[in-house]
Design a protein around this motif. Structure first.
Motif, mmCIF file in Angstrom:
data_model
loop_
_atom_site.group_PDB
_atom_site.id
_atom_site.type_symbol
_atom_site.label_atom_id
_atom_site.label_comp_id
_atom_site.label_asym_id
_atom_site.label_seq_id
_atom_site.Cartn_x
_atom_site.Cartn_y
_atom_site.Cartn_z
ATOM 1 N N VAL A 108 -7.759 2.043 -16.244
ATOM 2 C CA VAL A 108 -7.578 2.017 -14.795
ATOM 3 C C VAL A 108 -8.740 1.246 -14.177
ATOM 4 N N LYS A 109 -8.412 0.173 -13.513
ATOM 5 C CA LYS A 109 -9.418 -0.682 -12.884
ATOM 6 C C LYS A 109 -9.361 -0.513 -11.371
ATOM 7 N N PRO A 110 -10.511 -0.621 -10.691
ATOM 8 C CA PRO A 110 -10.501 -0.526 -9.231
ATOM 9 C C PRO A 110 -9.953 -1.800 -8.589
ATOM 10 N N GLN A 111 -9.658 -1.669 -7.314
ATOM 11 C CA GLN A 111 -9.205 -2.799 -6.500
ATOM 12 C C GLN A 111 -10.162 -3.976 -6.697
ATOM 13 N N ARG A 112 -9.615 -5.113 -6.975
ATOM 14 C CA ARG A 112 -10.431 -6.322 -7.139
ATOM 15 C C ARG A 112 -11.117 -6.653 -5.818
ATOM 16 N N ASP A 113 -12.398 -7.000 -5.874
ATOM 17 C CA ASP A 113 -13.190 -7.345 -4.688
ATOM 18 C C ASP A 113 -13.141 -6.243 -3.618
ATOM 19 N N PHE A 114 -13.246 -4.988 -4.063
ATOM 20 C CA PHE A 114 -13.189 -3.846 -3.151
ATOM 21 C C PHE A 114 -14.210 -3.986 -2.037
ATOM 22 N N ASP A 115 -13.785 -3.741 -0.788
ATOM 23 C CA ASP A 115 -14.624 -3.872 0.400
ATOM 24 C C ASP A 115 -14.717 -2.509 1.090
ATOM 25 N N LEU A 116 -15.825 -1.827 0.901
ATOM 26 C CA LEU A 116 -16.002 -0.484 1.440
ATOM 27 C C LEU A 116 -15.953 -0.477 2.968
ATOM 28 N N GLN A 117 -16.473 -1.518 3.619
ATOM 29 C CA GLN A 117 -16.438 -1.586 5.087
ATOM 30 C C GLN A 117 -15.003 -1.549 5.598
ATOM 31 N N ARG A 118 -14.130 -2.286 4.949
ATOM 32 C CA ARG A 118 -12.719 -2.334 5.355
ATOM 33 C C ARG A 118 -11.985 -1.049 4.995
ATOM 34 N N PHE A 119 -12.475 -0.353 3.959
ATOM 35 C CA PHE A 119 -11.833 0.878 3.491
ATOM 36 C C PHE A 119 -12.176 2.081 4.381
ATOM 37 N N ALA A 120 -13.305 2.051 5.032
ATOM 38 C CA ALA A 120 -13.746 3.177 5.867
ATOM 39 C C ALA A 120 -12.750 3.428 7.000
ATOM 40 N N VAL A 132 -10.486 3.712 -6.486
ATOM 41 C CA VAL A 132 -9.532 3.109 -5.556
ATOM 42 C C VAL A 132 -8.822 2.016 -6.352
ATOM 43 N N VAL A 133 -7.614 2.316 -6.787
ATOM 44 C CA VAL A 133 -6.870 1.438 -7.687
ATOM 45 C C VAL A 133 -6.298 0.236 -6.948
ATOM 46 N N SER A 134 -5.775 0.475 -5.749
ATOM 47 C CA SER A 134 -5.126 -0.598 -5.007
ATOM 48 C C SER A 134 -5.147 -0.249 -3.522
ATOM 49 N N THR A 135 -5.427 -1.238 -2.685
ATOM 50 C CA THR A 135 -5.378 -1.050 -1.237
ATOM 51 C C THR A 135 -5.223 -2.407 -0.564
ATOM 52 N N ASN A 136 -4.548 -2.396 0.584
ATOM 53 C CA ASN A 136 -4.562 -3.594 1.417
ATOM 54 C C ASN A 136 -5.373 -3.329 2.690
ATOM 55 N N TYR A 137 -6.025 -2.155 2.745
ATOM 56 C CA TYR A 137 -6.951 -1.732 3.800
ATOM 57 C C TYR A 137 -6.281 -1.416 5.133
ATOM 58 N N THR A 138 -5.129 -1.980 5.431
ATOM 59 C CA THR A 138 -4.487 -1.759 6.726
ATOM 60 C C THR A 138 -3.299 -0.815 6.667
ATOM 61 N N ASP A 139 -2.689 -0.657 5.478
ATOM 62 C CA ASP A 139 -1.493 0.175 5.370
ATOM 63 C C ASP A 139 -1.634 1.306 4.349
ATOM 64 N N TYR A 140 -2.180 1.015 3.175
ATOM 65 C CA TYR A 140 -2.150 2.002 2.102
ATOM 66 C C TYR A 140 -3.364 1.885 1.184
ATOM 67 N N ALA A 141 -3.583 2.957 0.427
ATOM 68 C CA ALA A 141 -4.567 2.972 -0.657
ATOM 69 C C ALA A 141 -4.029 3.899 -1.747
ATOM 70 N N LEU A 142 -4.122 3.456 -2.974
ATOM 71 C CA LEU A 142 -3.726 4.231 -4.143
ATOM 72 C C LEU A 142 -5.011 4.638 -4.847
#
Length: 184
Positions: A21-33, A113-123
């Motif tokens: 299981v790999k995290p979201q590529r180029d994960f951005d914590l600022q956008r995830f908050a 955080v496996v997958s997220t588009n930051y505006t709609d969902y996070a897995l």
């Protein structure tokens, strides 16, 4: 001696399962908050089965702390009313992966955080090894509902990790939890 060998093999197998299981590529914590609703849950603990029908979608708020750690404040509707819990996630060397100490289980758990588009969902995958491997997959949305294709992606991911269809939930929203006066 046989039990020790079995225990070591089980832990190694669990590590291999989690390692893929790999995290979201180029994960951005600022956008995830910010505000998230837990709108999906896959959990196979036998102790959870009696509570499955009582689960409601819960709301959480991710706050970045100094140094890159994170607080997750969650409001859950329970038979005792709306309960608030705060979890402190410690950053790791990998963006999108965190650990936290569970006082309930007296152990460290991994959060990815496996997958997220930051505006709609996070897995998000929560993982621990405790007498056997326990894993939980959560689907978070920025609102109480997410598109059907996102729910299908969540279900497919949970099934690919070995969850049965019966252990995958998309609970209804909680009413007045958190209470309107919570300020969030």
């Amino acid at each position: 001696m046989g039990i020790t060998v079995v225990a070591v093999v089980m832990v190694m197998c669990a590590m291999v399962v989690h390692a893929d299981v790999k995290p979201q590529r180029d994960f951005d914590l600022q956008r995830f908050a910010g505000k998230w609703y837990r709108v999906g849950l896959a959990y196979d603990s036998p102790k959870f089965v009696p509570f499955r029908d009582k689960v409601k979608a819960s709301m959480g708020f991710v706050t970045i702390l100094p140094g890159g750690n994170v607080n997750l404040t969650m409001w859950d509707a329970t038979p005792l009313g709306c309960q608030i819990k705060v979890y402190q996630y410690e950053k790791t060397n990998v963006a999108g992966q965190f650990t936290y100490y569970s006082t309930r289980h007296n152990m460290v758990k991994d959060i990815t955080v496996v997958s997220t588009n930051y505006t709609d969902y996070a897995l998000v995958l929560k993982h621990k090894v405790f007498n056997r491997e326990y894993t939980q997959v959560a689907l978070y949305g920025r609102s109480h509902s997410v598109r059907n294709n996102i729910i299908q992606r969540f279900r497919s991911f949970a099934l690919s990790k070995g969850f049965s269809r019966d252990s995958i939930l998309t609970p209804p929203p909680a009413e007045n939890c958190p209470p309107s006066a919570s300020g969030r």
